[in-house]
Design a protein around this motif. Structure first.
Motif, PDB file in Angstrom:
ATOM      1  N   THR A   1       3.617  15.722  -4.652  1.00  0.00           N
ATOM      2  CA  THR A   1       4.310  15.768  -5.946  1.00  0.00           C
ATOM      3  C   THR A   1       5.622  14.988  -5.941  1.00  0.00           C
ATOM      4  N   VAL A   2       5.938  14.317  -4.840  1.00  0.00           N
ATOM      5  CA  VAL A   2       7.205  13.598  -4.721  1.00  0.00           C
ATOM      6  C   VAL A   2       6.989  12.123  -5.051  1.00  0.00           C
ATOM      7  N   ASP A   3       7.851  11.559  -5.907  1.00  0.00           N
ATOM      8  CA  ASP A   3       7.754  10.151  -6.274  1.00  0.00           C
ATOM      9  C   ASP A   3       8.480   9.243  -5.291  1.00  0.00           C
ATOM     10  N   ALA A   4       9.537   9.722  -4.683  1.00  0.00           N
ATOM     11  CA  ALA A   4      10.333   8.898  -3.763  1.00  0.00           C
ATOM     12  C   ALA A   4       9.571   8.658  -2.457  1.00  0.00           C
ATOM     13  N   THR A   5       9.987   7.616  -1.738  1.00  0.00           N
ATOM     14  CA  THR A   5       9.374   7.294  -0.451  1.00  0.00           C
ATOM     15  C   THR A   5       9.757   8.335   0.593  1.00  0.00           C
ATOM     16  N   VAL A   6       8.740   8.829   1.297  1.00  0.00           N
ATOM     17  CA  VAL A   6       8.959   9.755   2.406  1.00  0.00           C
ATOM     18  C   VAL A   6       8.303   9.157   3.645  1.00  0.00           C
ATOM     19  N   VAL A   7       9.102   8.905   4.676  1.00  0.00           N
ATOM     20  CA  VAL A   7       8.603   8.366   5.938  1.00  0.00           C
ATOM     21  C   VAL A   7       8.619   9.493   6.957  1.00  0.00           C
ATOM     22  N   THR A   8       7.485   9.735   7.579  1.00  0.00           N
ATOM     23  CA  THR A   8       7.342  10.858   8.497  1.00  0.00           C
ATOM     24  C   THR A   8       7.021  10.366   9.903  1.00  0.00           C
ATOM     25  N   GLY A   9       7.491  11.087  10.900  1.00  0.00           N
ATOM     26  CA  GLY A   9       7.217  10.748  12.292  1.00  0.00           C
ATOM     27  C   GLY A   9       6.352  11.806  12.939  1.00  0.00           C
ATOM     28  N   TRP A  10       5.318  11.362  13.677  1.00  0.00           N
ATOM     29  CA  TRP A  10       4.336  12.276  14.255  1.00  0.00           C
ATOM     30  C   TRP A  10       4.049  11.920  15.716  1.00  0.00           C
ATOM     31  N   ASN A  11       3.968  12.930  16.539  1.00  0.00           N
ATOM     32  CA  ASN A  11       3.441  12.784  17.901  1.00  0.00           C
ATOM     33  C   ASN A  11       1.953  12.417  17.807  1.00  0.00           C
ATOM     34  N   ARG A  12       1.533  11.434  18.596  1.00  0.00           N
ATOM     35  CA  ARG A  12       0.157  10.944  18.498  1.00  0.00           C
ATOM     36  C   ARG A  12      -0.888  12.007  18.815  1.00  0.00           C
TER      37      ARG A  12
ATOM     38  N   GLU B   1       0.813  -1.211   0.000  1.00  0.00           N
ATOM     39  CA  GLU B   1       0.000   0.000   0.000  1.00  0.00           C
ATOM     40  C   GLU B   1       0.851   1.268   0.000  1.00  0.00           C
ATOM     41  N   ALA B   2       2.144   1.141   0.260  1.00  0.00           N
ATOM     42  CA  ALA B   2       2.987   2.325   0.419  1.00  0.00           C
ATOM     43  C   ALA B   2       3.278   2.992  -0.919  1.00  0.00           C
ATOM     44  N   THR B   3       2.219   3.498  -1.573  1.00  0.00           N
ATOM     45  CA  THR B   3       2.372   4.202  -2.835  1.00  0.00           C
ATOM     46  C   THR B   3       2.449   5.704  -2.624  1.00  0.00           C
ATOM     47  N   GLY B   4       2.555   6.123  -1.406  1.00  0.00           N
ATOM     48  CA  GLY B   4       2.669   7.529  -1.060  1.00  0.00           C
ATOM     49  C   GLY B   4       3.425   7.649   0.240  1.00  0.00           C
ATOM     50  N   PRO B   5       3.374   8.809   0.875  1.00  0.00           N
ATOM     51  CA  PRO B   5       4.103   9.001   2.120  1.00  0.00           C
ATOM     52  C   PRO B   5       3.589   8.094   3.235  1.00  0.00           C
TER      53      PRO B   5
END
Length: 331
Positions: A114-125, A35-39
């Motif tokens: 608009t970014v094609d590369a994988t972007v992994v983001t970290g978030w406070n709950r 499913e990781a076709t986006g961030p």
């Protein structure tokens, strides 16, 4: 310990941080495929292990790492986008609860689209929940992994793995009390307000007393530690550090409590720090009335620490801070 973490994120999953780590890397690779076709969003409580998962993402993807600080804007991230995979830590610093405070976040989400590369983001709950409620943040991430609490045995592994010398674990005296704890609550009537003591059942020792057999004091100690820390290994480590000695009893495991209700400004300020984990005092002063007095009271309560203009959440006080702000119904 039963997993009580919500999995309300769209196409999300609740996972233990450990499930995304390890030598085979299979679980982590699976999280970043399909499913990781986006961030990708990694969502977790303060101190619960988000940074460890992001460390793994950085290694697995050979990614550029960006760690955001209070006051940082989208330009910090833009410098890294477009040259392969990127890991962005502490994305909760991309918004502020004020007029115009979502501009940086909106620009960041526009860039991600608009970014094609994988972007992994970290978030406070807590920031993630707020932004999902008011801005629909979860719709922007096809995959959102929410870190769930760890059970007592995993808390023990993580905490004890930090030390060479282990304490002696001793059972509590069965005649000791502790079934009832007392807190104070503000009660208002016809314009008057008075603080009254309110007794409540302390469920942790009650569960221990009702358990079958003669449990190992070590298991009881870490079962209690997992309960009072809500399975958060960072909080558990802070509580352990504050209470450990050469001999440890289950009753030695204590979490700082708050024996009063917060007023409106205190609750709002504490919720901001809870969602940010660290915040600039000058930024808080723009939205919190009487910031010096408010921070003074919160610091005396052991909930925050103020140093060099930065307000930080005290790790061991996370459960008390979360409970207090939720009682005050602050989102």
């Amino acid at each position: 310990m039963e997993d009580t973490t919500s999995t309300s994120t769209r196409r999300g999953a609740a996972v233990e941080a450990d499930e995304l780590l390890g030598d085979d890397h299979e679980a982590f690779a699976a999280a970043l495929s399909g499913e990781a076709t986006g961030p990708v969003a990694v969502v977790g409580d303060p101190f619960a292990g988000r940074e460890t998962v992001l460390d793994q993402a950085e290694r697995e993807l050979d990614a550029t790492r960006v760690t955001l600080d209070p006051g940082d804007g989208v330009d910090r991230v833009r410098e890294a986008l477009g040259d392969g995979a990127v890991v962005v830590e502490d994305c909760q610093h991309l918004y502020e609860r004020r007029v115009g405070g979502f501009a940086a976040l909106a620009a960041f989400l526009d860039d991600l689209a608009t970014v094609d590369a994988t972007v992994v983001t970290g978030w406070n709950r807590y920031a993630w929940a707020y932004l999902t409620a008011v801005r629909g943040l979860d719709r922007e991430f096809p995959v959102a992994l929410e870190l769930r609490p760890l059970p007592g045995n995993r808390v023990a592994e993580h905490v004890l793995g930090r030390y060479d010398d282990l304490p002696d674990f001793t059972a509590d005296d069965p005649e000791d009390g502790g079934f009832v704890v007392t807190t104070r609550r503000e009660v208002g009537w016809r314009g008057w307000s008075v603080s009254v003591p309110v007794p409540r059942l302390n469920v942790v020792p009650v569960k221990e007393r009702l358990s079958d057999g003669d449990p190992d004091p070590r298991d009881v100690t870490f079962g209690r530690l997992a309960a009072v820390s809500k399975g958060n290994v960072g909080v558990a480590t802070a509580i352990w550090e504050a209470n450990r000695g050469t001999e440890v009893r289950p009753s030695d495991v204590a979490v700082p409590g708050l024996d009063r209700d917060l007023d409106r400004e205190e609750a709002f300020c504490l919720r901001l720090v809870l969602a940010k984990e660290r915040a600039r005092r000058t930024r808080l002063s723009a939205v919190v009335d009487g910031i010096d007095r408010v921070l003074g009271r919160l610091e005396r309560d052991g909930l925050v620490a103020v140093e060099d203009g930065t307000v930080r959440l005290v790790p061991a006080a996370l459960p008390a801070a979360a409970d207090a702000t939720e009682r005050s119904r602050v989102l």
